[in-house]
Design a protein around this motif. Structure first.
Motif, PDB file in Angstrom:
ATOM      1  N   GLU A 116      -2.423  16.490  -4.771  1.00 45.79           N
ATOM      2  CA  GLU A 116      -3.586  17.383  -4.769  1.00 45.79           C
ATOM      3  C   GLU A 116      -4.725  16.816  -5.607  1.00 45.79           C
ATOM      4  OE1 GLU A 116      -2.232  21.202  -5.979  1.00 45.79           O
ATOM      5  OE2 GLU A 116      -1.258  21.640  -4.051  1.00 45.79           O
ATOM      6  N   GLY A 117      -4.392  16.059  -6.660  1.00 47.00           N
ATOM      7  CA  GLY A 117      -5.448  15.433  -7.444  1.00 47.00           C
ATOM      8  C   GLY A 117      -6.243  14.424  -6.630  1.00 47.00           C
ATOM      9  N   LEU A 118      -5.547  13.620  -5.830  1.00 44.75           N
ATOM     10  CA  LEU A 118      -6.255  12.674  -4.972  1.00 44.75           C
ATOM     11  C   LEU A 118      -7.067  13.402  -3.906  1.00 44.75           C
ATOM     12  CD1 LEU A 118      -3.523   9.922  -4.423  1.00 44.75           C
ATOM     13  CD2 LEU A 118      -5.588   9.756  -5.817  1.00 44.75           C
ATOM     14  N   ALA A 119      -6.481  14.482  -3.358  1.00 46.13           N
ATOM     15  CA  ALA A 119      -7.180  15.218  -2.303  1.00 46.13           C
ATOM     16  C   ALA A 119      -8.440  15.894  -2.815  1.00 46.13           C
ATOM     17  CB  ALA A 119      -6.242  16.261  -1.683  1.00 46.13           C
ATOM     18  N   SER A 120      -8.494  16.192  -4.111  1.00 45.88           N
ATOM     19  CA  SER A 120      -9.670  16.863  -4.667  1.00 45.88           C
ATOM     20  C   SER A 120     -10.835  15.913  -4.941  1.00 45.88           C
ATOM     21  CB  SER A 120      -9.291  17.587  -5.963  1.00 45.88           C
ATOM     22  OG  SER A 120      -8.881  16.654  -6.953  1.00 45.88           O
ATOM     23  N   LEU A 121     -10.572  14.614  -4.895  1.00 45.78           N
ATOM     24  CA  LEU A 121     -11.648  13.650  -5.150  1.00 45.78           C
ATOM     25  C   LEU A 121     -12.586  13.582  -3.949  1.00 45.78           C
ATOM     26  CD1 LEU A 121      -9.624  10.731  -6.797  1.00 45.78           C
ATOM     27  CD2 LEU A 121     -10.991  12.489  -7.931  1.00 45.78           C
ATOM     28  N   GLY A 167      -7.178  -1.048   5.015  1.00 49.39           N
ATOM     29  CA  GLY A 167      -7.777  -0.369   3.873  1.00 49.39           C
ATOM     30  C   GLY A 167      -7.084   0.908   3.470  1.00 49.39           C
ATOM     31  N   GLU A 168      -6.025   1.320   4.157  1.00 51.04           N
ATOM     32  CA  GLU A 168      -5.288   2.517   3.776  1.00 51.04           C
ATOM     33  C   GLU A 168      -4.197   2.166   2.770  1.00 51.04           C
ATOM     34  OE1 GLU A 168      -5.741   4.996   7.987  1.00 51.04           O
ATOM     35  OE2 GLU A 168      -3.766   4.373   7.257  1.00 51.04           O
ATOM     36  N   THR A 169      -3.700   3.191   2.070  1.00 47.22           N
ATOM     37  CA  THR A 169      -2.601   3.023   1.120  1.00 47.22           C
ATOM     38  C   THR A 169      -1.452   3.920   1.534  1.00 47.22           C
ATOM     39  OG1 THR A 169      -4.046   2.445  -0.732  1.00 47.22           O
ATOM     40  CG2 THR A 169      -1.864   3.295  -1.274  1.00 47.22           C
ATOM     41  N   MET A 215     -12.143  11.267  -0.443  1.00 47.68           N
ATOM     42  CA  MET A 215     -10.757  10.844  -0.261  1.00 47.68           C
ATOM     43  C   MET A 215     -10.109  11.670   0.851  1.00 47.68           C
ATOM     44  SD  MET A 215      -9.902   8.354  -2.295  1.00 47.68           S
ATOM     45  CE  MET A 215      -8.124   8.469  -2.328  1.00 47.68           C
ATOM     46  N   GLU A 216      -9.314  11.008   1.653  1.00 45.78           N
ATOM     47  CA  GLU A 216      -8.521  11.659   2.691  1.00 45.78           C
ATOM     48  C   GLU A 216      -7.050  11.414   2.394  1.00 45.78           C
ATOM     49  OE1 GLU A 216      -7.712  11.504   7.535  1.00 45.78           O
ATOM     50  OE2 GLU A 216      -9.359  10.348   6.629  1.00 45.78           O
ATOM     51  N   VAL A 217      -6.317  12.488   2.150  1.00 46.21           N
ATOM     52  CA  VAL A 217      -4.910  12.388   1.763  1.00 46.21           C
ATOM     53  C   VAL A 217      -4.077  13.134   2.803  1.00 46.21           C
ATOM     54  CG1 VAL A 217      -3.227  12.737  -0.078  1.00 46.21           C
ATOM     55  CG2 VAL A 217      -5.622  12.332  -0.652  1.00 46.21           C
ATOM     56  N   ARG A 218      -3.050  12.470   3.322  1.00 50.88           N
ATOM     57  CA  ARG A 218      -2.203  13.068   4.343  1.00 50.88           C
ATOM     58  C   ARG A 218      -0.732  12.829   3.996  1.00 50.88           C
ATOM     59  NH1 ARG A 218      -5.428   9.822   7.732  1.00 50.88           N
ATOM     60  NH2 ARG A 218      -3.528   8.702   8.354  1.00 50.88           N
ATOM     61  N   ARG A 219       0.126  13.530   4.735  1.00 53.87           N
ATOM     62  CA  ARG A 219       1.569  13.342   4.620  1.00 53.87           C
ATOM     63  C   ARG A 219       2.102  12.814   5.952  1.00 53.87           C
ATOM     64  NH1 ARG A 219       1.006  18.527   1.957  1.00 53.87           N
ATOM     65  NH2 ARG A 219       1.683  18.433  -0.233  1.00 53.87           N
ATOM     66  N   TRP A 221      -4.776   2.109 -10.041  1.00 53.24           N
ATOM     67  CA  TRP A 221      -4.403   0.769  -9.581  1.00 53.24           C
ATOM     68  C   TRP A 221      -3.397   0.844  -8.430  1.00 53.24           C
ATOM     69  CZ3 TRP A 221       0.379  -1.562  -9.469  1.00 53.24           C
ATOM     70  CH2 TRP A 221       0.390  -2.922  -9.165  1.00 53.24           C
ATOM     71  N   VAL A 222      -2.457   1.815  -8.517  1.00 51.73           N
ATOM     72  CA  VAL A 222      -1.466   1.973  -7.449  1.00 51.73           C
ATOM     73  C   VAL A 222      -2.147   2.321  -6.129  1.00 51.73           C
ATOM     74  CG1 VAL A 222       0.408   3.448  -6.630  1.00 51.73           C
ATOM     75  CG2 VAL A 222       0.461   2.563  -8.958  1.00 51.73           C
ATOM     76  N   VAL A 223      -3.103   3.243  -6.170  1.00 52.12           N
ATOM     77  CA  VAL A 223      -3.791   3.640  -4.944  1.00 52.12           C
ATOM     78  C   VAL A 223      -4.686   2.525  -4.445  1.00 52.12           C
ATOM     79  CG1 VAL A 223      -5.441   5.284  -3.964  1.00 52.12           C
ATOM     80  CG2 VAL A 223      -3.655   6.083  -5.524  1.00 52.12           C
ATOM     81  N   GLY A 224      -5.322   1.807  -5.343  1.00 49.69           N
ATOM     82  CA  GLY A 224      -6.204   0.726  -4.945  1.00 49.69           C
ATOM     83  C   GLY A 224      -7.554   1.232  -4.463  1.00 49.69           C
ATOM     84  N   PRO A 225      -8.303   0.401  -3.753  1.00 48.33           N
ATOM     85  CA  PRO A 225      -9.645   0.806  -3.321  1.00 48.33           C
ATOM     86  C   PRO A 225      -9.652   1.679  -2.062  1.00 48.33           C
ATOM     87  CG  PRO A 225      -9.217  -1.434  -2.624  1.00 48.33           C
ATOM     88  CD  PRO A 225      -8.015  -1.006  -3.411  1.00 48.33           C
ATOM     89  N   ALA A 226      -8.494   2.068  -1.577  1.00 51.68           N
ATOM     90  CA  ALA A 226      -8.418   2.813  -0.312  1.00 51.68           C
ATOM     91  C   ALA A 226      -9.037   4.193  -0.462  1.00 51.68           C
ATOM     92  CB  ALA A 226      -6.960   2.939   0.135  1.00 51.68           C
ATOM     93  N   ARG A 227      -9.635   4.665   0.616  1.00 49.86           N
ATOM     94  CA  ARG A 227     -10.158   6.028   0.685  1.00 49.86           C
ATOM     95  C   ARG A 227      -9.261   6.931   1.515  1.00 49.86           C
ATOM     96  NH1 ARG A 227     -12.956   6.258  -3.414  1.00 49.86           N
ATOM     97  NH2 ARG A 227     -13.983   8.145  -2.612  1.00 49.86           N
ATOM     98  N   VAL A 228      -8.209   6.353   2.112  1.00 47.39           N
ATOM     99  CA  VAL A 228      -7.223   7.110   2.882  1.00 47.39           C
ATOM    100  C   VAL A 228      -5.849   6.808   2.296  1.00 47.39           C
ATOM    101  CG1 VAL A 228      -6.182   7.519   5.146  1.00 47.39           C
ATOM    102  CG2 VAL A 228      -8.628   7.001   4.971  1.00 47.39           C
ATOM    103  N   VAL A 229      -5.150   7.855   1.840  1.00 49.50           N
ATOM    104  CA  VAL A 229      -3.837   7.701   1.213  1.00 49.50           C
ATOM    105  C   VAL A 229      -2.832   8.523   2.010  1.00 49.50           C
ATOM    106  CG1 VAL A 229      -2.491   7.957  -0.899  1.00 49.50           C
ATOM    107  CG2 VAL A 229      -4.930   7.393  -1.026  1.00 49.50           C
ATOM    108  N   LEU A 230      -1.697   7.916   2.289  1.00 52.30           N
ATOM    109  CA  LEU A 230      -0.656   8.563   3.082  1.00 52.30           C
ATOM    110  C   LEU A 230       0.623   8.638   2.256  1.00 52.30           C
ATOM    111  CD1 LEU A 230       0.002   9.707   5.926  1.00 52.30           C
ATOM    112  CD2 LEU A 230       0.833   7.432   6.521  1.00 52.30           C
ATOM    113  N   PHE A 231       1.086   9.864   1.979  1.00 53.52           N
ATOM    114  CA  PHE A 231       2.356  10.077   1.275  1.00 53.52           C
ATOM    115  C   PHE A 231       3.469  10.208   2.320  1.00 53.52           C
ATOM    116  CE2 PHE A 231      -0.519  11.009  -2.068  1.00 53.52           C
ATOM    117  CZ  PHE A 231       0.173  10.922  -3.267  1.00 53.52           C
TER     118      PHE A 231
END
Length: 425
Positions: A56-61, A81-83, A64-68, A271-281
């Motif tokens: 939720e912290g990443l999703a609030s930025l 470019g995704e993480t 940023m696009e955060v998905r599961r 650093w773990v997320v990196g420069p990506a703007r899309v993160v997938l859990f």
């Protein structure tokens, strides 16, 4: 009990049922919000061993696009470019036998330009290898001498065959080992300290942090670059892979809800997320798979109007069943109930015959029923039966005013009953 008391009790029962249903729904929502029934390090869990706060912290930025991900890894459509975050991944202890489908999916995502982060579930003693404590005790027992017996051939079931595996030692150039954490006076495992690798140059990361896993990496190929080490053992490593990056961590604790509250490491998480703007859990490796039900399909295809219409129809049906549209009769009740007098069986039979047997067929019907009730008759009885038919025919041939069917019936009854010594009544 009057109608007012009945309505009050009905309303009270409905209110109690509504409150009970509301309480059950709130209980389920609370358990679903906490997520303590889900696997550790799931992004759905809000308790200390979950990573919902990180999600939720990443999703609030902003931006940023955060998905599961709950689909099979082979269905991942990763973009450059995704993480991809695999947090709390179980380690089963054999780096040379990893499912080929999982490895190929991770390599395909990295080759496409994604940053693939594989963080294992923390284990302080290095015993989480898919074997229970009972199996370990069996392994430590001295071997007993057994007689040599011919091996029995078992038929292999193609549906129960294990999936094909590959060796990460050969594919990625590494292997794993364990160094158990130290225990305190209470017998609990104390976290170790991981320090930043001396030759690491890059992001501004913390010099040290607590480490809760006994796992570490060894026999690294030249492409791997240690980021954090525990003593001399690398525990967080990184390497380029295709157009993307592979990151392996022996611990997932620093991404947990508890770590974000007690010892947050924002620089390391960035650093773990990196420069990506899309993160997938990923949730698929936690056993949480996509299995859409009726409500999920209704939301996907926007069937809210249909559901609302069915709900309205159901309410109208219940209302119609309870309150009919036709007004009820309001006839005044009689002061005294007067019982109705009934009729005997003979009167009922007479009424039935009058309604269903015409007059001109009455004598013929009686003769037909008599003959049907006599399967065997003598020649004399047959002659008398024919005489009775003649009497009936002669009676019906008379003019309507001169007919006397009652007298004809008596004559026929006397004729047919004479042989048996009785008269038909």
């Amino acid at each position: 009990m009057n109608s007012l008391s009945t309505k009050f009790l009905a309303a009270l029962g409905v209110l109690a049922a509504v409150l009970f249903a509301y309480g059950i729904i709130q209980l389920f929502l609370f358990r679903a919000g906490v997520g303590d029934s889900l696997p550790p390090y799931s992004s759905y869990r809000a308790d200390p061993v979950g990573v919902k706060a990180f999600y939720e912290g990443l999703a609030s930025l902003p931006g940023m696009e955060v998905r599961r991900n709950r689909d099979k890894l082979a269905k991942l459509a990763t973009q450059p470019g995704e993480t991809l975050l695999f947090v709390g991944t179980p380690y089963y202890g054999d780096i040379d036998e990893v499912e080929e489908e999982i490895v190929e999916a991770l390599e395909a995502a990295a080759n496409a330009g994604a940053r693939v982060v594989l963080a294992f579930i923390p284990d302080p003693e290095g015993g989480f290898r898919g074997a229970s404590s009972l199996e370990k005790e069996e392994e430590n027992k001295p071997e007993e001498k057994k007689e040599d017996k011919p091996a029995e051939k078992k038929e292999e079931d193609p549906f129960m065959a294990p999936p094909p595996t590959v060796s990460l030692r050969e594919r990625w150039g590494l292997t794993c080992a364990f160094a158990r954490l130290e225990q305190d006076d209470k017998g609990e495992y104390a976290p170790a300290t991981a320090t930043l690798a001396q030759n690491y140059t890059g992001a501004d990361l913390p010099e040290s942090l607590s480490w809760h896993a006994a796992l570490y990496f060894t026999e690294l190929a030249g492409e791997w670059r240690p980021v954090y080490v525990r003593g001399e053992w690398p525990v967080l490593i990184e390497r380029p892979f295709g157009a993307g990056t592979l990151v392996l961590s022996s611990d997932s604790y620093f991404m947990s809800n508890e770590a974000l509250r007690i010892e947050p490491q924002p620089a390391l998480l960035a650093w773990v997320v990196g420069p990506a703007r899309v993160v997938l859990f990923d949730e698929y490796l936690h056993g949480i798979q996509a299995n859409p039900g009726i409500m999920a399909l209704a939301r996907r295809y926007r069937l809210h109007g249909l559901g609302l219409g069915l709900l309205v129809l159901g309410v109208l049906y219940i209302w119609r069943a309870m309150s009919p549209l036709v007004p009820r009769r309001t006839d005044p009740a009689p002061e005294e109930a007067v019982p109705l007098e009934g009729r005997d069986a003979a009167a009922a039979l007479q009424n039935l015959l009058r309604r269903h047997v015409p007059r001109h067929e009455l004598l013929g019907t009686c003769l037909h029923e008599w003959r049907s009730a006599q399967p065997r008759i003598s020649a004399e009885e047959e002659r008398r039966f024919q005489e009775a038919e003649a009497i009936a025919a002669a009676e019906e041939a008379k003019p309507a005013k001169s007919r006397n069917r009652a007298e004809a019936y008596k004559a026929i009854s006397a004729l047919l009953g004479k042989q048996a010594g009785r008269v038909i009544r």
